[in-house]
Design a protein around this motif. Structure first.
Motif, PDB file in Angstrom:
ATOM      1  N   TYR A   1       0.878  -1.317  -0.229  1.00  0.00           N
ATOM      2  CA  TYR A   1      -0.149   0.040  -0.067  1.00  0.00           C
ATOM      3  C   TYR A   1       0.710   1.227   0.039  1.00  0.00           C
ATOM      4  N   ALA A   2       0.239   2.285  -0.732  1.00  0.00           N
ATOM      5  CA  ALA A   2       0.752   3.506  -0.534  1.00  0.00           C
ATOM      6  C   ALA A   2       0.566   4.066   0.869  1.00  0.00           C
ATOM      7  N   ASP A   3       1.397   4.924   1.586  1.00  0.00           N
ATOM      8  CA  ASP A   3       1.294   5.452   2.823  1.00  0.00           C
ATOM      9  C   ASP A   3      -0.103   6.055   3.018  1.00  0.00           C
ATOM     10  N   SER A   4      -0.305   6.677   1.986  1.00  0.00           N
ATOM     11  CA  SER A   4      -1.759   7.609   1.971  1.00  0.00           C
ATOM     12  C   SER A   4      -2.813   6.583   2.244  1.00  0.00           C
ATOM     13  N   VAL A   5      -2.961   5.422   2.173  1.00  0.00           N
ATOM     14  CA  VAL A   5      -4.057   4.729   2.085  1.00  0.00           C
ATOM     15  C   VAL A   5      -3.994   3.613   3.146  1.00  0.00           C
ATOM     16  N   LYS A   6      -3.018   3.368   3.538  1.00  0.00           N
ATOM     17  CA  LYS A   6      -2.507   2.477   4.605  1.00  0.00           C
ATOM     18  C   LYS A   6      -3.348   2.533   5.864  1.00  0.00           C
ATOM     19  N   GLY A   7      -4.055   1.304   5.994  1.00  0.00           N
ATOM     20  CA  GLY A   7      -4.964   1.137   7.254  1.00  0.00           C
ATOM     21  C   GLY A   7      -6.494   1.544   6.839  1.00  0.00           C
ATOM     22  N   ARG A   8      -6.562   2.114   5.747  1.00  0.00           N
ATOM     23  CA  ARG A   8      -8.044   2.440   5.191  1.00  0.00           C
ATOM     24  C   ARG A   8      -8.699   1.775   3.750  1.00  0.00           C
ATOM     25  N   PHE A   9      -7.607   1.414   2.989  1.00  0.00           N
ATOM     26  CA  PHE A   9      -7.888   0.513   1.851  1.00  0.00           C
ATOM     27  C   PHE A   9      -7.368  -0.888   1.943  1.00  0.00           C
ATOM     28  N   THR A  10      -8.159  -1.904   1.341  1.00  0.00           N
ATOM     29  CA  THR A  10      -7.813  -3.330   1.047  1.00  0.00           C
ATOM     30  C   THR A  10      -7.831  -3.905  -0.024  1.00  0.00           C
ATOM     31  N   VAL A  11      -6.670  -4.273  -0.594  1.00  0.00           N
ATOM     32  CA  VAL A  11      -6.682  -4.937  -1.933  1.00  0.00           C
ATOM     33  C   VAL A  11      -6.842  -6.178  -1.814  1.00  0.00           C
ATOM     34  N   SER A  12      -7.700  -7.177  -2.452  1.00  0.00           N
ATOM     35  CA  SER A  12      -7.845  -8.382  -2.574  1.00  0.00           C
ATOM     36  C   SER A  12      -8.105  -9.019  -4.006  1.00  0.00           C
ATOM     37  N   ARG A  13      -7.819 -10.240  -4.059  1.00  0.00           N
ATOM     38  CA  ARG A  13      -8.161 -10.738  -5.481  1.00  0.00           C
ATOM     39  C   ARG A  13      -8.972 -12.235  -5.227  1.00  0.00           C
ATOM     40  N   ASP A  14      -9.630 -12.625  -6.231  1.00  0.00           N
ATOM     41  CA  ASP A  14     -10.512 -13.799  -6.373  1.00  0.00           C
ATOM     42  C   ASP A  14      -9.854 -14.529  -7.682  1.00  0.00           C
ATOM     43  N   ASN A  15      -8.832 -15.372  -7.783  1.00  0.00           N
ATOM     44  CA  ASN A  15      -8.252 -15.726  -8.886  1.00  0.00           C
ATOM     45  C   ASN A  15      -9.384 -16.824  -9.594  1.00  0.00           C
ATOM     46  N   ALA A  16     -10.282 -17.524  -8.842  1.00  0.00           N
ATOM     47  CA  ALA A  16     -11.166 -18.367  -9.631  1.00  0.00           C
ATOM     48  C   ALA A  16     -12.429 -17.335 -10.189  1.00  0.00           C
ATOM     49  N   GLU A  17     -12.304 -16.197  -9.640  1.00  0.00           N
ATOM     50  CA  GLU A  17     -13.301 -15.341 -10.625  1.00  0.00           C
ATOM     51  C   GLU A  17     -12.452 -14.240 -11.517  1.00  0.00           C
ATOM     52  N   ASN A  18     -11.207 -14.356 -11.426  1.00  0.00           N
ATOM     53  CA  ASN A  18     -10.392 -13.396 -12.415  1.00  0.00           C
ATOM     54  C   ASN A  18     -10.689 -12.007 -11.729  1.00  0.00           C
ATOM     55  N   THR A  19     -10.955 -11.685 -10.614  1.00  0.00           N
ATOM     56  CA  THR A  19     -11.142 -10.165 -10.375  1.00  0.00           C
ATOM     57  C   THR A  19     -10.480  -9.845  -9.105  1.00  0.00           C
ATOM     58  N   LEU A  20     -10.031  -8.484  -9.120  1.00  0.00           N
ATOM     59  CA  LEU A  20      -9.327  -7.685  -8.167  1.00  0.00           C
ATOM     60  C   LEU A  20     -10.500  -6.874  -7.561  1.00  0.00           C
ATOM     61  N   TYR A  21     -10.160  -6.645  -6.243  1.00  0.00           N
ATOM     62  CA  TYR A  21     -10.970  -5.686  -5.289  1.00  0.00           C
ATOM     63  C   TYR A  21     -10.231  -4.651  -4.815  1.00  0.00           C
ATOM     64  N   LEU A  22     -10.975  -3.468  -4.578  1.00  0.00           N
ATOM     65  CA  LEU A  22     -10.097  -2.523  -3.796  1.00  0.00           C
ATOM     66  C   LEU A  22     -11.460  -1.886  -2.880  1.00  0.00           C
ATOM     67  N   GLN A  23     -11.086  -2.513  -1.362  1.00  0.00           N
ATOM     68  CA  GLN A  23     -12.207  -1.918  -0.496  1.00  0.00           C
ATOM     69  C   GLN A  23     -11.542  -0.611  -0.051  1.00  0.00           C
TER      70      GLN A  23
END
Length: 122
Positions: free
Chosen positions: A58-80
């Motif tokens: 993470y960039a310092d500006s978003v650390k602790g607030r944003f969460t990146v994840s991925r579902d390889n079975a669905e070929n999908t990337l997320y950003l919460q």
């Protein structure tokens, strides 16, 4: 091809989730990243996730607030995105690279989503 969804207008302190779906079968072998471009500014790195072990960065500006994840079975990337601030207002892009872990430079990425607008009001 990377197709993004999500985004929109939210008040400060609110949350949004961005999605990025890949049409290629090599998605699970590629590191993935999120970038953003605020109005009148250059594109900046937000977060990344490796293909193997799903390590996150993470960039310092978003650390602790944003969460990146991925579902390889669905070929999908997320950003919460939680606890959003007006300074998070930007066009957000997903991107992939030809490596397990992407370097943070935008030039290291070879496929890009179409972008999705996130606007945070104060």
């Amino acid at each position: 091809q990377l197709v993004q969804s999500g985004g929109g207008l939210v008040q400060a302190g609110g949350s949004l989730r961005l999605s990025c779906t890949a049409s290629e079968r090599t998605f699970s072998n590629r590191g993935m990243s999120w970038f953003r471009q605020p109005p009148g500014k250059g594109r900046e790195y937000v977060a990344g996730i490796s293909a193997i072990n799903l390590n996150t960065y993470y960039a310092d500006s978003v650390k602790g607030r944003f969460t990146v994840s991925r579902d390889n079975a669905e070929n999908t990337l997320y950003l919460q995105m939680n606890s959003l601030k007006p300074e998070d207002t930007a066009m957000y892009y997903c991107a992939s690279c030809n490596a397990n872990i992407c370097r943070r430079a935008s030039t290291e990425h070879n496929y890009w989503g179409q972008g999705t607008q996130v606007t945070v009001s104060s």
